[in-house]
Design an enzyme around this catalytic site. Structure first.
Site: not given
Length: 188
Positions: A78-81, A119, A147, A149
């Protein structure tokens, strides 16, 4: 090496920032391994989805029913974490004179999964690439992932699955075709 390249020294500094000794025997080779792993996990940026989907003619061009590949492995971050998410994808299409080797659908999923992702966007990228390159009558994509995260931090919900779908072309208005695709995509 460019100034923007994240290298083994950067990984050593990251390990040290956790309070760990990057020079202890168990961590000595870690920066090189992690660097190599991230090159693999982000190799989708170097792939061109159009090149992956080269159509061919083998006499099956007149086939006009759903072609579906299920249980395609998905491994992404994931690009956030930068946390992993993983699961399976189902990709299907109704050809309109162009077909593609079945393994190409797996390669297409892998191409987009090996990028920093969310996703929802990945699901649409897979569907849009198929629609643009093959120009089929319909495209359907269903992605089911866990996920880390969510599972290992924050809300901590182990085993929860996120399901996303994209239905393009005739799969949008044609309820019978949509129902058939979703039945084929359903996990048993």
């Amino acid at each position: 090496m460019s100034q923007n390249t994240f290298n083994e020294d950067d990984w050593r500094r990251l390990i040290a920032s956790f309070g760990e000794d990057p020079n202890r025997p168990g961590l000595l080779e870690t920066p090189a391994r992690v660097s190599k792993a991230w090159q693999h996990w982000t190799s989708g940026y170097a792939q061109d989805p159009v090149e992956l989907l080269k159509a061919f003619e083998d006499g099956a061009e007149q086939y006009n029913e759903l072609i579906v590949v299920r249980n395609i492995p998905v491994y992404s971050h994931c690009e956030h974490h930068l946390a992993p998410f993983f699961g399976k994808a189902t990709v299907g299409y109704v050809p309109n004179g162009k077909i593609v080797g079945l393994s190409k659908l797996t390669r297409l999923v892998d191409c987009f999964a090996k990028r920093l992702q969310v996703q929802e966007r990945m699901t649409m990228q897979i569907a849009n690439a198929l629609m643009e390159v093959l120009e089929p009558k319909a495209v359907g994509v269903v992605v089911r992932c866990r996920h880390l995260c969510m599972e290992s931090r924050g809300i901590r919900t182990p085993g929860e699955e996120t399901v996303t779908s994209a239905m393009l072309g005739e799969l949008q208005p044609n309820l019978a075709m949509r129902t058939e695709f979703l039945a084929l995509a359903r996990e048993d």
